[in-house]
Write an enzyme that holds these catalytic residues in place. Structure first.
Site, PDB file in Angstrom:
ATOM      1  N   CYS A  80       3.141  -4.943   6.587  1.00 19.16           N
ATOM      2  CA  CYS A  80       2.733  -4.531   5.246  1.00 19.16           C
ATOM      3  C   CYS A  80       3.936  -4.002   4.477  1.00 19.16           C
ATOM      4  O   CYS A  80       4.959  -3.642   5.050  1.00 19.16           O
ATOM      5  CB  CYS A  80       1.656  -3.452   5.308  1.00 19.16           C
ATOM      6  N   HIS A 102       0.822  -1.214   0.000  1.00 22.34           N
ATOM      7  CA  HIS A 102       0.000   0.000   0.000  1.00 22.34           C
ATOM      8  C   HIS A 102       0.850   1.255   0.000  1.00 22.34           C
ATOM      9  O   HIS A 102       2.057   1.212   0.235  1.00 22.34           O
ATOM     10  CB  HIS A 102      -0.979  -0.011   1.185  1.00 22.34           C
TER      11      HIS A 102
END
Length: 167
Positions: A143, A127
């Site tokens: 992440c 992301h």
């Protein structure tokens, strides 16, 4: 007399090391073109291309204790995604005196940034970020973090079903 405008103040942020800006590089891995390979030790994401080349982007990866590896497929793609921090993250951050919302709508303030690519059935994703100066570091809860302009570029180049290899 003309009124003088006050000097614009900009918060001084560390600049990103140019090594982490997108570039074409030689790539000799066994993965076929169209595969994403994430090197969590060097903090690079490679989009494998034909003829021994790849598009390389700098990424932020899992901080110590949050490293992981494996192979997944992109199962979803979202523009300006909403964020629902996992309960375990909310609890962990609260213990440090940092209170996270249970839900945050997509937008400039959202830590997921401009795009998100969801990995398999995990809570991990590739992301964007509202903290671009963290790219190149071990900074996340697992992440893979990219500059917003880079995740937008990658988002346009890959589809749901793309293989992602995290090493």
């Amino acid at each position: 007399a003309a009124v003088q405008q006050p000097a614009r103040r900009t918060a001084m942020r560390p600049q990103i090391n140019p090594i982490y800006l997108p570039q074409e590089v030689a790539f000799d891995g066994p993965q076929k073109p169209g595969t994403i390979v994430i090197d969590t030790h060097q903090n690079f994401l490679y989009l494998v291309e034909k003829d021994g080349k790849a598009r390389r982007y700098g990424v932020g990866t899992g901080k110590p204790g949050f490293e992981w590896s494996g192979t997944h497929k992109i199962t979803d793609k979202r523009v300006w995604p909403d964020w629902r921090p996992p309960a375990v993250m909310i609890k962990r951050e609260a213990a440090k005196g940092r209170y996270l919302p249970t839900y945050l709508a997509g937008g400039e303030e959202n830590p997921l940034g401009a795009r998100a690519l969801y990995l398999g059935t995990t809570e991990y994703r590739i992301h964007g970020t509202n903290q671009p100066w963290t790219i190149g570091g071990a900074v996340s809860s697992g992440c893979i973090r990219m500059r917003n302009e880079d995740v937008v570029d990658l988002y346009e180049r890959v589809n749901v079903g793309t293989t992602v290899v995290v090493i």
